[in-house]
Scaffold this motif. Structure first.
Motif: not given
Length: 118
Positions: A97-118
């Motif tokens: 809630e403080k950072t908005g980052n996704l936390v799990g599996s021993g890693s921290i993920y930051k929301k990307a401003k882009y997405s990979f093309k399918q």
């Protein structure tokens, strides 16, 4: 007596609504914050009804080639965490809630401003 019932009912409603917190929306592209000189690692989380699919993507920085792993189903548990069956057990993901980052599996993920093309 009616006032006592009225206030008891309001208290019960407030307690029930406080307990039923809504889970965050996990969908989007989440970039691993761990810097790797050769690979960029991201999780692409897509909504599928009430559940999600998580696709692990690896992008070679030198060639730009992207490799996508097969999507893995995930669901939101009673705790509000996104749960993935990793074979050896469940892995929980949560949004800090403080950072908005996704936390799990021993890693921290930051929301990307882009997405990979399918």
């Amino acid at each position: 007596m009616k006032y006592l019932q009225y206030f008891s009912g309001i208290s019960l409603l407030l307690l029930l609504t406080a307990c039923s917190t809504e889970a965050p929306d996990y969908q989007g592209t989440w970039k691993n914050t761990l810097e790797n000189p050769q690979l960029e690692n991201s999780l692409v989380i897509a909504k599928n009804g009430d559940n999600y699919f998580i696709t692990n993507t690896l992008k070679d920085k030198a060639t730009g080639k992207t490799e996508k792993k097969n999507p893995v189903p995930a669901s939101v548990g009673k705790s509000g965490f996104l749960q993935v069956n990793a074979g050896a057990g469940m892995v929980d993901f949560a949004i800090d809630e403080k950072t908005g980052n996704l936390v799990g599996s021993g890693s921290i993920y930051k929301k990307a401003k882009y997405s990979f093309k399918q």
